[in-house]
Design a protein around this motif. Structure first.
Motif, mmCIF file in Angstrom:
data_model
loop_
_atom_site.group_PDB
_atom_site.id
_atom_site.type_symbol
_atom_site.label_atom_id
_atom_site.label_comp_id
_atom_site.label_asym_id
_atom_site.label_seq_id
_atom_site.Cartn_x
_atom_site.Cartn_y
_atom_site.Cartn_z
ATOM 1 N N UNK A 266 28.416 -7.968 -29.831
ATOM 2 C CA UNK A 266 28.788 -7.019 -30.772
ATOM 3 C C UNK A 266 30.228 -7.188 -31.120
ATOM 4 N N UNK A 267 31.003 -7.886 -30.437
ATOM 5 C CA UNK A 267 32.540 -8.167 -30.556
ATOM 6 C C UNK A 267 32.735 -8.652 -31.755
ATOM 7 N N UNK A 440 37.546 3.583 -20.145
ATOM 8 C CA UNK A 440 36.361 3.815 -20.799
ATOM 9 C C UNK A 440 36.323 3.357 -22.106
ATOM 10 N N UNK A 441 37.555 4.154 -22.826
ATOM 11 C CA UNK A 441 37.823 3.651 -24.405
ATOM 12 C C UNK A 441 38.233 1.920 -24.376
ATOM 13 N N UNK A 442 38.958 1.471 -23.367
ATOM 14 C CA UNK A 442 39.213 0.115 -23.406
ATOM 15 C C UNK A 442 37.903 -0.772 -23.259
ATOM 16 N N UNK A 443 37.005 -0.303 -22.333
ATOM 17 C CA UNK A 443 35.729 -0.950 -22.301
ATOM 18 C C UNK A 443 34.972 -0.863 -23.466
ATOM 19 N N UNK A 444 34.929 0.114 -24.246
ATOM 20 C CA UNK A 444 34.013 0.267 -25.452
ATOM 21 C C UNK A 444 34.679 -0.685 -26.328
ATOM 22 N N UNK A 449 31.772 -2.075 -29.321
ATOM 23 C CA UNK A 449 31.138 -0.734 -29.575
ATOM 24 C C UNK A 449 31.887 0.185 -30.795
ATOM 25 N N UNK A 450 31.006 0.384 -32.067
ATOM 26 C CA UNK A 450 31.840 0.776 -32.925
ATOM 27 C C UNK A 450 31.961 2.208 -32.832
ATOM 28 N N UNK A 451 32.901 2.743 -33.284
ATOM 29 C CA UNK A 451 33.425 4.240 -33.028
ATOM 30 C C UNK A 451 32.209 5.124 -33.293
#
Length: 454
Positions: A266-267, A440-444, A449-451
């Protein structure tokens, strides 16, 4: 006292850089926003995404330009001017070629048409490069979307952290006020466990707590103002976050390989590299195509008229100022140079190799970024449990020390130490929750992972 200073500084750390100074806000209705609503607002108004969209449109224009080379190119030229008279025929004329005593005028128009037939890849490879270039810019836009969402989460959770830490400071001050009142009562009763020095310590401690409370208020205001700016609202807009408390997430954390595989899939940076390599490979082929000729179909139409010049019909004699002819032909255009094309090919190949190195760097470092975010998340979860136990015990310490102090059998130092440790542990608890949210936000972000996807 150093503990309370740490708590206050943690509040101030939530105040992230702003684009300007806060203006006085009029009395208007306050509107609350959830985290998802803040992210949607930020994505809808982010200038960075407008720039990215402009880059996509620019890349699309390059593709349209490359496609345009497949179609005929027509060049037209018109002339009007003076010319000497030329009367007679192809055998005799009363006028000389260099006569300047009698002039007339002429009008001429020429049109050439060139239709490319085969260019050995110059057009097709340029189109391919432009197509992949569009996908590169789209992936860059996705990357910026993720960055905007991450920053919005940072501001949103920063507001919550500032408020929780402010409540910790308020609680400490409330206990200090109670202790100050009781100490004065005991001092008035000449209790041997309280003296003037304890009163001075309590007053000094209370004054410092008031300072930290003011700093905590400032941290909350700045964090909320940063969030307002990020979601594109004017400075006078009154907003608030819909979330009331900063509470730990109960979501199960998957094993690290799961997130690394997700990042590879996904990146946006991986997509940029994939499409960028294809674009660079096409540009190398387009540069190599310059070694070969262009085959084209050409058409010519030319007409000229001058009233005082006789038209000559002899096909061996042409008059540039009075004629009409047309034609069509198959043509070859071949430009030979010494080293120029080879240098261009080498330059494009160097860019391709450079991107290969960037790909190798990303394949090594993006998983490392994922691992760091994952380890931070696991650490924050353990820290939440540890600080929860610590502040719970510190709370019992305060209750016991306060009870002893109220009965006049406990020293003031025990109460001071208890309050300091409680403030430090309670503040650390909320800081750990904030760290969990941001990890968790940094991991997303690290997995791409798209917003609003999760």
């Amino acid at each position: 006292m150093r503990t309370l200073r740490t708590v206050a500084l943690a509040c101030c750390l939530t105040a992230l850089p702003l684009s300007g100074v806060l203006a006085a806000e009029p009395e208007t209705a306050t509107k609350t926003f959830s985290l998802d609503e803040c992210i949607r607002g930020a994505l809808a108004t982010a200038p960075e995404l407008g720039e990215s969209q402009a880059d996509i449109e620019l890349a699309q224009s390059r593709l349209d330009e490359a496609k345009g080379y497949r179609f005929p190119q027509i060049e037209m030229r018109g002339l009007v001017g003076p010319v000497p008279e030329a009367r007679g025929n192809q055998i005799s004329s009363p006028d000389g070629v260099n006569d300047t005593d009698s002039f007339t005028w002429f009008a001429r128009a020429d049109a050439t048409l060139v239709q490319p037939l085969y260019t050995f890849g110059k057009i097709s490879e340029s189109m391919k490069a432009a197509t992949h270039g569009i996908e590169v810019d789209r992936a860059k836009k996705d990357q910026r979307r993720n960055e905007v969402a991450l920053q919005t989460k940072e501001y949103y959770y920063g507001v919550l952290l500032a408020r929780e830490l402010k409540e910790v400071v308020k609680e400490v001050r409330e206990n200090l006020d109670k202790a100050r009142t009781k100490a004065q009562e005991l001092l008035d009763k000449a209790s041997p466990n309280v003296d003037e020095l304890d009163i001075y310590k309590l007053d000094a401690f209370n004054g410092e707590v008031g300072k930290y409370l003011a700093e905590a208020d400032k941290g909350e205001t700045l964090a909320l103002s940063a969030l307002r700016t990020r979601i594109g609202l004017p400075p006078e807009a009154q907003i608030d976050v819909a979330t009331e408390r900063l509470v730990p997430d109960e979501e199960t954390v998957e094993d690290l390989p799961v997130y690394i595989d997700e990042a590879r899939a996904k990146r946006p940076e991986f997509k940029q590299l994939k499409e960028g390599l294809k674009a660079r490979e096409a540009l190398v082929e387009a540069a190599k195509a310059a070694y070969y000729p262009d085959i084209f179909l050409a058409g010519l139409l030319s007409g000229a008229y001058s009233p005082e010049r006789s038209r000559i019909d002899n096909p061996f004699i042409t008059d540039e100022f009075n004629h009409f002819w047309s034609g069509i032909a198959l043509g070859v255009k071949w430009k030979l140079d010494f080293g120029i094309t080879g240098s261009k090919v080498a330059g494009e190949r160097a860019q391709y190799n450079r991107l290969l190195s960037t790909k190798a760097y990303a394949e090594n470092n993006i998983p490392l970024q994922v691992k760091k975010a994952w380890l931070d998340l696991k650490e924050s979860e353990k820290s939440i449990d540890a600080t929860r136990d610590a502040y719970t015990n510190a709370k019992k310490w305060i209750v016991s020390a306060m009870a002893n102090f109220d009965f006049g059998v406990g020293p003031g130092k025990e109460l001071f130490d208890g309050l300091q440790n409680y403030a430090r542990m309670r503040g650390g608890y909320f800081q750990s929750i904030y760290n969990q949210k941001m990890s968790k936000a940094n991991l997303d972000y690290a997995v791409g992972a798209l917003p609003l996807e999760k």
